[in-house]
Design a protein around this motif. Sequence first.
Motif, PDB file in Angstrom:
ATOM      1  N   GLY A  10       1.005  -1.251  -0.047  1.00 45.50           N
ATOM      2  CA  GLY A  10       0.025  -0.081   0.032  1.00 45.50           C
ATOM      3  C   GLY A  10       0.943   1.431   0.105  1.00 45.50           C
ATOM      4  O   GLY A  10       2.104   1.124  -0.084  1.00 45.50           O
ATOM      5  N   PRO A  11       0.417   2.656  -0.078  1.00 42.31           N
ATOM      6  CA  PRO A  11       0.969   3.601  -0.106  1.00 42.31           C
ATOM      7  C   PRO A  11       1.915   3.990   0.987  1.00 42.31           C
ATOM      8  O   PRO A  11       2.567   5.023   1.293  1.00 42.31           O
ATOM      9  N   GLY A  12       1.809   3.298   2.242  1.00 36.76           N
ATOM     10  CA  GLY A  12       2.430   3.722   3.411  1.00 36.76           C
ATOM     11  C   GLY A  12       3.523   2.730   3.806  1.00 36.76           C
ATOM     12  O   GLY A  12       4.512   2.986   2.946  1.00 36.76           O
ATOM     13  N   LEU A  13       3.667   1.685   4.831  1.00 33.96           N
ATOM     14  CA  LEU A  13       4.653   1.093   5.023  1.00 33.96           C
ATOM     15  C   LEU A  13       5.134   0.122   3.829  1.00 33.96           C
ATOM     16  O   LEU A  13       6.325   0.171   3.490  1.00 33.96           O
ATOM     17  N   GLY A  14       4.189  -0.434   2.968  1.00 37.82           N
ATOM     18  CA  GLY A  14       4.610  -1.325   1.794  1.00 37.82           C
ATOM     19  C   GLY A  14       5.220  -0.536   0.971  1.00 37.82           C
ATOM     20  O   GLY A  14       6.378  -0.813   0.485  1.00 37.82           O
ATOM     21  N   LEU A  15       5.021   0.488   0.555  1.00 36.52           N
ATOM     22  CA  LEU A  15       5.719   1.338  -0.288  1.00 36.52           C
ATOM     23  C   LEU A  15       7.150   1.898   0.238  1.00 36.52           C
ATOM     24  O   LEU A  15       8.186   1.700  -0.798  1.00 36.52           O
ATOM     25  N   GLU A  16       7.219   2.026   1.307  1.00 39.28           N
ATOM     26  CA  GLU A  16       8.411   2.426   1.912  1.00 39.28           C
ATOM     27  C   GLU A  16       9.351   1.120   1.969  1.00 39.28           C
ATOM     28  O   GLU A  16      10.836   1.457   1.585  1.00 39.28           O
ATOM     29  N   ILE A  17       8.941   0.036   2.313  1.00 38.80           N
ATOM     30  CA  ILE A  17       9.649  -1.071   2.351  1.00 38.80           C
ATOM     31  C   ILE A  17      10.139  -1.565   0.668  1.00 38.80           C
ATOM     32  O   ILE A  17      11.387  -1.690   0.775  1.00 38.80           O
ATOM     33  N   ALA A  18       9.389  -1.252  -0.212  1.00 41.78           N
ATOM     34  CA  ALA A  18       9.604  -1.411  -1.600  1.00 41.78           C
ATOM     35  C   ALA A  18      10.871  -0.278  -1.786  1.00 41.78           C
ATOM     36  O   ALA A  18      11.778  -0.635  -2.501  1.00 41.78           O
ATOM     37  N   ARG A  19      10.610   1.010  -1.473  1.00 41.32           N
ATOM     38  CA  ARG A  19      11.505   1.935  -1.659  1.00 41.32           C
ATOM     39  C   ARG A  19      12.994   1.634  -1.099  1.00 41.32           C
ATOM     40  O   ARG A  19      14.022   1.572  -1.593  1.00 41.32           O
ATOM     41  N   ALA A  20      12.878   1.125   0.090  1.00 42.38           N
ATOM     42  CA  ALA A  20      14.209   0.919   0.911  1.00 42.38           C
ATOM     43  C   ALA A  20      14.762  -0.309   0.301  1.00 42.38           C
ATOM     44  O   ALA A  20      16.300  -0.189   0.102  1.00 42.38           O
ATOM     45  N   ALA A 199      10.825   1.175   7.724  1.00 48.63           N
ATOM     46  CA  ALA A 199      11.197   0.102   6.488  1.00 48.63           C
ATOM     47  C   ALA A 199      12.655   0.164   6.589  1.00 48.63           C
ATOM     48  O   ALA A 199      13.243  -1.208   6.132  1.00 48.63           O
ATOM     49  N   LYS A 200      13.423   0.719   7.110  1.00 49.03           N
ATOM     50  CA  LYS A 200      15.077   0.440   7.306  1.00 49.03           C
ATOM     51  C   LYS A 200      15.134  -0.518   7.979  1.00 49.03           C
ATOM     52  O   LYS A 200      16.260  -1.166   7.774  1.00 49.03           O
ATOM     53  N   GLU A 201      14.376  -0.909   9.171  1.00 51.35           N
ATOM     54  CA  GLU A 201      14.390  -2.020   9.754  1.00 51.35           C
ATOM     55  C   GLU A 201      14.637  -3.225   9.263  1.00 51.35           C
ATOM     56  O   GLU A 201      15.085  -4.444   9.386  1.00 51.35           O
ATOM     57  N   ASP A 211      18.443 -11.893  13.966  1.00 46.41           N
ATOM     58  CA  ASP A 211      17.216 -11.930  14.790  1.00 46.41           C
ATOM     59  C   ASP A 211      15.961 -12.695  14.215  1.00 46.41           C
ATOM     60  O   ASP A 211      15.684 -12.549  13.036  1.00 46.41           O
ATOM     61  N   ALA A 212      15.352 -13.585  15.178  1.00 43.45           N
ATOM     62  CA  ALA A 212      14.271 -14.215  14.876  1.00 43.45           C
ATOM     63  C   ALA A 212      13.101 -13.117  14.761  1.00 43.45           C
ATOM     64  O   ALA A 212      12.273 -13.580  14.031  1.00 43.45           O
ATOM     65  N   GLU A 213      13.356 -12.172  15.551  1.00 43.52           N
ATOM     66  CA  GLU A 213      11.846 -11.202  15.797  1.00 43.52           C
ATOM     67  C   GLU A 213      12.521  -9.764  16.283  1.00 43.52           C
ATOM     68  O   GLU A 213      13.497  -9.724  16.716  1.00 43.52           O
ATOM     69  N   LEU A 214      11.601  -8.906  15.545  1.00 42.95           N
ATOM     70  CA  LEU A 214      11.831  -7.296  16.104  1.00 42.95           C
ATOM     71  C   LEU A 214      10.698  -6.621  16.505  1.00 42.95           C
ATOM     72  O   LEU A 214       9.749  -6.952  15.782  1.00 42.95           O
ATOM     73  N   HIS A 215      10.388  -6.245  17.778  1.00 45.29           N
ATOM     74  CA  HIS A 215       9.415  -5.795  18.078  1.00 45.29           C
ATOM     75  C   HIS A 215       9.818  -4.151  18.263  1.00 45.29           C
ATOM     76  O   HIS A 215      10.466  -3.704  18.898  1.00 45.29           O
ATOM     77  N   TYR A 216       8.979  -3.645  17.321  1.00 46.12           N
ATOM     78  CA  TYR A 216       9.113  -2.303  16.808  1.00 46.12           C
ATOM     79  C   TYR A 216       8.369  -1.232  17.432  1.00 46.12           C
ATOM     80  O   TYR A 216       6.997  -1.480  17.249  1.00 46.12           O
ATOM     81  N   VAL A 217       8.816  -0.643  18.693  1.00 42.68           N
ATOM     82  CA  VAL A 217       7.938   0.387  19.524  1.00 42.68           C
ATOM     83  C   VAL A 217       8.237   1.950  19.183  1.00 42.68           C
ATOM     84  O   VAL A 217       9.511   2.190  19.190  1.00 42.68           O
ATOM     85  N   ALA A 218       7.224   2.589  18.669  1.00 47.03           N
ATOM     86  CA  ALA A 218       7.580   3.856  18.581  1.00 47.03           C
ATOM     87  C   ALA A 218       7.281   4.943  19.701  1.00 47.03           C
ATOM     88  O   ALA A 218       6.166   4.611  20.414  1.00 47.03           O
ATOM     89  N   TYR A 219       8.111   5.564  20.193  1.00 47.61           N
ATOM     90  CA  TYR A 219       7.802   6.574  21.422  1.00 47.61           C
ATOM     91  C   TYR A 219       7.756   7.944  20.847  1.00 47.61           C
ATOM     92  O   TYR A 219       8.484   8.456  20.032  1.00 47.61           O
ATOM     93  N   ASP A 220       7.008   8.681  21.820  1.00 48.66           N
ATOM     94  CA  ASP A 220       7.144  10.219  21.728  1.00 48.66           C
ATOM     95  C   ASP A 220       8.813  10.792  21.886  1.00 48.66           C
ATOM     96  O   ASP A 220       9.402  10.270  22.533  1.00 48.66           O
ATOM     97  N   ARG A 221       8.859  11.706  21.121  1.00 51.81           N
ATOM     98  CA  ARG A 221      10.185  12.437  20.948  1.00 51.81           C
ATOM     99  C   ARG A 221      10.010  13.810  21.397  1.00 51.81           C
ATOM    100  O   ARG A 221       9.280  14.309  20.721  1.00 51.81           O
TER     101      ARG A 221
END
Length: 221
Positions: A10-20, A199-201, A211-221
Amino acid sequence: MPLITIIGAGPGLGLEIARAFGQKGFDVALVARDQSKLDALAQTLAGEGIHAQGFTADVSVPATITNALQSIRETLGPIDVLEFSPADRTLESVDALKVTMENLQPQIDFYLGGAVTAVGAVLPDMIESNTGTILVTTGGGSLAPTPARGNINIAAAGLRNWTLNLNSALADTGVYVALVAITALIGGGRPDAEPAVIAKEYVKLHAERRDAELHYVAYDR
Protein backbone atom coordinates in the motif's frame (compact mmCIF):
# COMPACT_ATOMS: atom_id res chain seq x y z
CA MET A 1 18.61 -8.15 -9.89
CA PRO A 2 17.32 -9.65 -6.62
CA LEU A 3 13.56 -9.51 -6.17
CA ILE A 4 11.41 -8.59 -3.18
CA THR A 5 7.70 -9.42 -3.19
CA ILE A 6 5.47 -7.43 -0.85
CA ILE A 7 2.07 -8.93 -0.03
CA GLY A 8 -0.31 -6.28 1.21
CA ALA A 9 1.46 -3.43 -0.59
CA GLY A 10 0.00 0.00 0.00
CA PRO A 11 1.02 3.68 -0.02
CA GLY A 12 2.37 3.62 3.54
CA LEU A 13 4.73 1.02 4.96
CA GLY A 14 4.52 -1.24 1.90
CA LEU A 15 5.70 1.51 -0.42
CA GLU A 16 8.53 2.44 1.92
CA ILE A 17 9.70 -1.16 2.22
CA ALA A 18 9.67 -1.35 -1.58
CA ARG A 19 11.61 1.90 -1.78
CA ALA A 20 14.16 0.84 0.86
CA PHE A 21 14.90 -2.44 -0.89
CA GLY A 22 14.74 -0.85 -4.32
CA GLN A 23 17.47 1.58 -3.27
CA LYS A 24 19.59 -1.48 -2.47
CA GLY A 25 19.24 -2.78 -6.01
CA PHE A 26 16.11 -4.92 -5.73
CA ASP A 27 13.34 -5.25 -8.25
CA VAL A 28 9.92 -5.11 -6.61
CA ALA A 29 6.72 -7.11 -6.99
CA LEU A 30 3.72 -5.48 -5.32
CA VAL A 31 0.72 -7.62 -4.36
CA ALA A 32 -2.68 -6.31 -3.29
CA ARG A 33 -6.31 -6.37 -4.41
CA ASP A 34 -6.54 -3.18 -6.49
CA GLN A 35 -4.58 -3.16 -9.75
CA SER A 36 -4.99 0.57 -10.31
CA LYS A 37 -3.48 1.36 -6.92
CA LEU A 38 -0.66 -1.08 -7.55
CA ASP A 39 0.03 0.57 -10.90
CA ALA A 40 0.22 3.96 -9.19
CA LEU A 41 2.73 2.64 -6.65
CA ALA A 42 4.79 1.03 -9.41
CA GLN A 43 4.80 4.29 -11.34
CA THR A 44 5.99 6.18 -8.26
CA LEU A 45 8.86 3.76 -7.80
CA ALA A 46 9.70 3.81 -11.50
CA GLY A 47 10.13 7.58 -11.23
CA GLU A 48 12.85 6.88 -8.69
CA GLY A 49 14.62 4.36 -10.89
CA ILE A 50 13.19 1.29 -9.16
CA HIS A 51 11.71 -1.45 -11.35
CA ALA A 52 8.35 -2.45 -9.85
CA GLN A 53 5.25 -4.26 -11.05
CA GLY A 54 1.86 -4.93 -9.47
CA PHE A 55 0.07 -8.27 -9.25
CA THR A 56 -3.48 -8.59 -7.91
CA ALA A 57 -4.46 -11.09 -5.25
CA ASP A 58 -6.82 -11.29 -2.29
CA VAL A 59 -5.28 -12.79 0.85
CA SER A 60 -8.71 -14.11 1.86
CA VAL A 61 -8.78 -16.22 -1.35
CA PRO A 62 -5.73 -18.53 -1.16
CA ALA A 63 -5.73 -19.51 -4.83
CA THR A 64 -5.23 -15.88 -5.86
CA ILE A 65 -2.10 -15.67 -3.73
CA THR A 66 -0.53 -18.79 -5.19
CA ASN A 67 -1.48 -17.65 -8.70
CA ALA A 68 0.04 -14.20 -8.14
CA LEU A 69 3.28 -15.65 -6.79
CA GLN A 70 3.52 -17.99 -9.77
CA SER A 71 2.97 -15.05 -12.13
CA ILE A 72 5.69 -13.11 -10.35
CA ARG A 73 8.18 -15.94 -10.79
CA GLU A 74 7.28 -16.29 -14.46
CA THR A 75 7.47 -12.54 -15.10
CA LEU A 76 10.25 -11.29 -12.85
CA GLY A 77 12.15 -14.38 -11.78
CA PRO A 78 12.87 -16.07 -8.44
CA ILE A 79 11.66 -14.40 -5.26
CA ASP A 80 14.59 -13.58 -2.98
CA VAL A 81 12.65 -11.77 -0.24
CA LEU A 82 8.99 -12.23 0.68
CA GLU A 83 7.41 -9.63 2.95
CA PHE A 84 3.92 -10.35 4.29
CA SER A 85 1.94 -7.46 5.77
CA PRO A 86 -1.68 -7.42 4.56
CA ALA A 87 -4.48 -5.78 6.50
CA ASP A 88 -8.25 -6.00 6.22
CA ARG A 89 -9.98 -3.33 8.26
CA THR A 90 -13.41 -4.69 7.32
CA LEU A 91 -12.84 -7.66 9.62
CA GLU A 92 -14.58 -7.21 12.96
CA SER A 93 -12.22 -6.53 15.85
CA VAL A 94 -13.67 -7.28 19.30
CA ASP A 95 -12.73 -7.09 22.96
CA ALA A 96 -11.31 -10.23 24.59
CA LEU A 97 -14.61 -10.75 26.44
CA LYS A 98 -16.53 -10.81 23.18
CA VAL A 99 -14.44 -13.28 21.20
CA THR A 100 -16.44 -16.04 19.55
CA MET A 101 -15.46 -18.56 16.93
CA GLU A 102 -17.60 -16.61 14.48
CA ASN A 103 -15.52 -13.43 14.84
CA LEU A 104 -12.22 -15.24 15.44
CA GLN A 105 -12.13 -17.56 12.42
CA PRO A 106 -12.02 -14.80 9.77
CA GLN A 107 -8.98 -13.28 11.52
CA ILE A 108 -7.23 -16.65 11.61
CA ASP A 109 -8.09 -17.35 7.98
CA PHE A 110 -6.86 -13.97 6.78
CA TYR A 111 -3.68 -13.42 8.75
CA LEU A 112 -2.44 -16.87 9.67
CA GLY A 113 -4.01 -18.68 6.72
CA GLY A 114 -2.80 -16.03 4.31
CA ALA A 115 0.76 -16.30 5.59
CA VAL A 116 0.72 -20.09 5.49
CA THR A 117 -0.41 -19.94 1.87
CA ALA A 118 2.10 -17.31 0.79
CA VAL A 119 5.08 -18.76 2.59
CA GLY A 120 4.17 -22.26 1.46
CA ALA A 121 4.24 -21.07 -2.14
CA VAL A 122 7.79 -19.67 -2.00
CA LEU A 123 9.49 -21.86 0.58
CA PRO A 124 10.24 -24.93 -1.58
CA ASP A 125 12.19 -22.86 -4.12
CA MET A 126 14.08 -21.04 -1.36
CA ILE A 127 15.02 -24.30 0.35
CA GLU A 128 16.13 -25.81 -2.95
CA SER A 129 18.36 -22.81 -3.68
CA ASN A 130 19.62 -22.62 -0.07
CA THR A 131 18.82 -18.92 0.17
CA GLY A 132 15.96 -16.51 0.74
CA THR A 133 14.37 -14.20 3.30
CA ILE A 134 10.82 -14.20 4.64
CA LEU A 135 9.69 -11.24 6.76
CA VAL A 136 6.28 -11.45 8.44
CA THR A 137 4.64 -8.36 9.91
CA THR A 138 2.10 -8.27 12.74
CA GLY A 139 0.95 -5.81 15.37
CA GLY A 140 2.52 -5.58 18.79
CA GLY A 141 -0.51 -7.35 20.22
CA SER A 142 1.00 -10.59 18.98
CA LEU A 143 3.24 -10.55 22.05
CA ALA A 144 1.81 -7.87 24.38
CA PRO A 145 -1.72 -7.99 25.85
CA THR A 146 -4.16 -5.59 24.20
CA PRO A 147 -7.63 -6.75 25.29
CA ALA A 148 -9.45 -4.34 22.96
CA ARG A 149 -8.28 -6.44 19.99
CA GLY A 150 -9.01 -9.81 21.49
CA ASN A 151 -9.72 -11.76 18.33
CA ILE A 152 -7.15 -10.29 15.96
CA ASN A 153 -4.40 -10.80 18.52
CA ILE A 154 -5.16 -14.50 18.81
CA ALA A 155 -4.46 -14.77 15.08
CA ALA A 156 -1.41 -12.51 15.38
CA ALA A 157 0.01 -14.54 18.26
CA GLY A 158 -0.46 -17.73 16.28
CA LEU A 159 1.30 -16.15 13.33
CA ARG A 160 4.17 -15.08 15.57
CA ASN A 161 4.51 -18.58 17.02
CA TRP A 162 4.58 -20.19 13.58
CA THR A 163 7.07 -17.65 12.23
CA LEU A 164 9.47 -18.22 15.12
CA ASN A 165 9.15 -21.98 14.67
CA LEU A 166 9.97 -21.56 10.98
CA ASN A 167 13.05 -19.55 11.92
CA SER A 168 14.29 -22.45 14.03
CA ALA A 169 13.28 -25.19 11.62
CA LEU A 170 15.03 -23.49 8.68
CA ALA A 171 18.20 -22.51 10.53
CA ASP A 172 20.42 -24.90 8.56
CA THR A 173 18.84 -24.38 5.13
CA GLY A 174 20.08 -20.91 4.21
CA VAL A 175 16.53 -19.53 4.43
CA TYR A 176 16.02 -16.75 6.98
CA VAL A 177 12.61 -16.06 8.52
CA ALA A 178 11.83 -13.23 10.93
CA LEU A 179 8.84 -11.54 12.52
CA VAL A 180 8.33 -7.79 12.78
CA ALA A 181 5.77 -6.83 15.44
CA ILE A 182 4.93 -3.13 15.29
CA THR A 183 3.58 -1.18 18.25
CA ALA A 184 3.06 2.20 16.65
CA LEU A 185 0.49 4.33 14.89
CA ILE A 186 2.31 4.17 11.57
CA GLY A 187 2.44 7.59 9.98
CA GLY A 188 0.68 9.10 12.98
CA GLY A 189 3.11 11.95 13.51
CA ARG A 190 5.81 10.44 15.71
CA PRO A 191 9.19 10.66 13.97
CA ASP A 192 10.07 7.04 14.68
CA ALA A 193 6.64 5.86 13.52
CA GLU A 194 7.12 7.16 10.00
CA PRO A 195 6.97 4.36 7.40
CA ALA A 196 10.34 5.29 5.91
CA VAL A 197 12.00 4.93 9.30
CA ILE A 198 10.40 1.56 10.04
CA ALA A 199 11.22 0.25 6.55
CA LYS A 200 14.94 0.58 7.23
CA GLU A 201 14.59 -2.07 9.93
CA TYR A 202 13.39 -4.57 7.33
CA VAL A 203 16.49 -4.00 5.23
CA LYS A 204 18.63 -4.39 8.35
CA LEU A 205 16.97 -7.69 9.30
CA HIS A 206 17.53 -9.04 5.79
CA ALA A 207 21.13 -7.87 5.67
CA GLU A 208 22.12 -9.17 9.11
CA ARG A 209 19.99 -12.38 9.06
CA ARG A 210 20.41 -12.70 12.82
CA ASP A 211 17.32 -11.93 14.90
CA ALA A 212 14.22 -14.12 14.83
CA GLU A 213 11.99 -11.17 15.64
CA LEU A 214 11.90 -7.43 16.07
CA HIS A 215 9.38 -5.69 18.31
CA TYR A 216 9.34 -2.18 16.91
CA VAL A 217 7.95 0.33 19.39
CA ALA A 218 7.59 4.02 18.53
CA TYR A 219 7.82 6.49 21.39
CA ASP A 220 7.15 10.21 21.57
CA ARG A 221 10.24 12.35 21.17
